[in-house]
Scaffold this active site. Sequence first.
Site, PDB file in Angstrom:
ATOM      1  N   GLY A  67      -3.151   3.326   2.731  1.00 22.10           N
ATOM      2  CA  GLY A  67      -2.965   3.095   4.058  1.00 22.10           C
ATOM      3  C   GLY A  67      -2.654   4.595   4.950  1.00 22.10           C
ATOM      4  O   GLY A  67      -2.601   5.293   4.315  1.00 22.10           O
ATOM      5  N   LEU A  98       1.283   4.259   0.298  1.00 26.27           N
ATOM      6  CA  LEU A  98       0.338   4.041  -0.496  1.00 26.27           C
ATOM      7  C   LEU A  98       0.788   2.685  -1.266  1.00 26.27           C
ATOM      8  O   LEU A  98       2.109   2.606  -1.587  1.00 26.27           O
ATOM      9  CB  LEU A  98       0.110   5.023  -1.646  1.00 26.27           C
ATOM     10  CG  LEU A  98      -0.681   4.758  -2.890  1.00 26.27           C
ATOM     11  CD1 LEU A  98      -2.219   4.887  -2.459  1.00 26.27           C
ATOM     12  CD2 LEU A  98      -0.598   5.636  -3.989  1.00 26.27           C
ATOM     13  N   LYS A  99      -0.172   1.714  -1.626  1.00 23.16           N
ATOM     14  CA  LYS A  99       0.375   0.685  -2.282  1.00 23.16           C
ATOM     15  C   LYS A  99      -0.682   0.405  -3.681  1.00 23.16           C
ATOM     16  O   LYS A  99      -1.727   0.933  -3.408  1.00 23.16           O
ATOM     17  CB  LYS A  99      -0.016  -0.846  -1.545  1.00 23.16           C
ATOM     18  CG  LYS A  99       0.936  -0.849  -0.306  1.00 23.16           C
ATOM     19  CD  LYS A  99       0.546  -2.032   0.486  1.00 23.16           C
ATOM     20  CE  LYS A  99       1.477  -2.257   1.805  1.00 23.16           C
ATOM     21  NZ  LYS A  99       1.094  -3.433   2.573  1.00 23.16           N
ATOM     22  N   SER A 110     -12.839   1.336   5.468  1.00 21.17           N
ATOM     23  CA  SER A 110     -12.837   0.561   4.298  1.00 21.17           C
ATOM     24  C   SER A 110     -11.761  -0.488   4.135  1.00 21.17           C
ATOM     25  O   SER A 110     -12.080  -1.417   3.415  1.00 21.17           O
ATOM     26  CB  SER A 110     -12.896   1.441   3.325  1.00 21.17           C
ATOM     27  OG  SER A 110     -11.504   2.317   3.191  1.00 21.17           O
ATOM     28  N   ASP A 111     -10.566  -0.290   4.849  1.00 17.70           N
ATOM     29  CA  ASP A 111      -9.561  -1.410   4.853  1.00 17.70           C
ATOM     30  C   ASP A 111     -10.099  -2.728   5.280  1.00 17.70           C
ATOM     31  O   ASP A 111      -9.692  -3.800   4.939  1.00 17.70           O
ATOM     32  CB  ASP A 111      -8.175  -0.807   5.319  1.00 17.70           C
ATOM     33  CG  ASP A 111      -8.341  -0.431   6.629  1.00 17.70           C
ATOM     34  OD1 ASP A 111      -9.576  -0.158   7.310  1.00 17.70           O
ATOM     35  OD2 ASP A 111      -7.533  -0.575   7.555  1.00 17.70           O
TER      36      ASP A 111
END
Length: 594
Positions: free
Chosen positions: A344, A348-349, A432-433
Amino acid sequence: MTAISAQHWQVLAALADGLPQHVSQLARLAGVKPQQLNGFWQQMPPHIRGLLRQHDGQWRLVRPLAVFSREEAENIGAAHGFQTALQHECVSSNDEILALARESADKAHKALCIAHVQSKGRGRQGRAWQHRLGECLMFSFGWTFAKAQHELGALALAAALACHRALGKLGLNTQIKWPNDLVVGRDKLGGILIETVRQGGQTVAVVGIGVNFVLPKEVENAASVQALFQTASQRGACANRLLDTLLGELDTLFAQFSDGGFAPLLAEYQAAHRDHGCPVLLLQEGKVIHEGTVSRVDEQGALHLLTADGEQTIVSGEISLRPNDNPMPQKIVRNRRCLLLDGGNSQLKWAWLENGSFGEVSRAPYRDLSRLGEEWAARSDGLIQVVGCAVCGEVKKGLVEAQIGRKVEWLPSMEQALGVRNHYRNPAEHGSDRWFNALGSRRFTQNACVVVSCGTAVTTDALTDDNHYLGGTIMPGFHLMKEAMALKTANLNRPVGKVYPFPTTTSNALASGMMDAVCGALMMMYGRLKNRVGADKPVDVIITGGGAAKVVQALPEAFVAANHVKIVDNLVIYGLLNWIEHQDMRGQADGMPH
């Protein structure tokens, strides 16, 4: 520790209910002259200093805090038969009562310790209890039972039920996550830790309870009492009222448990249990050890799980329960091991995919990805694939790859995938998210749906029931809206207030306007999609991101009641999982080895 003086605690306790106090009274408590109060206040912790508002000789805090005077604490405890000690600062309130229990079971019975700050507060599974002064109601008490320790297996569940009862009396709608977490949907409101001591042929249970009273806006996956009161049909509660109600219900229910055990309470617990009858994952040290549907909780507090291998009985211990948002049959090859990354804008996740599902999703800011590196060193053996979706830019992607020492397969938005056709004119410029949120939504509905993401930006995207992704809108997220108002207007650089139907202060008008903008965008997209697919077809709403719960709470009740509105954490991760499963199925169909 905070290292503030006794006088500071007195002033803070006087202001903790959020009501105005005259400076002359506060100066007497502080032991200074009224003109010296501003300097005195500057010695408060930074997150407390910014809460102060001054007007016409009176001071108040913009939100109540869980801070008590010694007299208040003792009076509240005494009303329910507790001998109360107030510790402004201590190592752990549980440790205070444990020390009494080791001396005498009688001394520990109904001894209560309320703590404002704990240097080593702890929760279940040895986790540290994170808090800031005034933002969490924390207390521990002892209860002596003429029972053996093994007969108290369900006591933690009884304690959670007592807290659930108390919050219900205050008008707050909460649930219990087995065994003893207080939750609001996916967000944690509070936790309970019970430790026992055998003393003189009796068992002393030391019960530690922490309830989020108020939280800063950036805290994700957590709920607070004050935030819940903003959406309830009454004004917010002070910490005194909350503590009084909790102690009353705990006293009543522990006496019931002492006499009759957990069996008479079981039906009430089942009704409050969030995951009863639902698919769940059980994790140990971050790895999935069981997957199935919750059938019941028994009289000993054990969880019964229906799995593919039959019914499993799970006792409370070093195990975490997570809702399983993957009700579709597992198609992925069972020995497949992957790392899924969601890059994001601000953090980061990541999630480790093993045995067809993933457990806890971790997160970290890009400035410190050391946790990712540590997990990679411990868990990357035998890893087949590392895939990610990123909107964070090349520099931050590089930080991620440097941490794991491996190139990541960063997936872009596509013209078509998983049977979904992308109508975006230039997929290369499509976030892309947004694309993987749309792909992830297909794990939760096959209907037409509006996919909403509440992050740095708020996006609302439309997906038809026959798998046409039509596009959507982008608008600033809550923090960006606030920053824009502060920078571009002369009089609006002020704290954001609460959401009200008819706000009558500028701070509340800001909060309400921003929320109305997001809810309005969601409902506009819903209306357009409904017109597109036809009035006779359902349109669902899938919403993800840190602000998701607040948005759902702010939507009109009639809209939520009439439609399927579902909050899904980490929707991008589910989109990546869907994509990997689809690739596996294609590979199997082509005869490719995996």
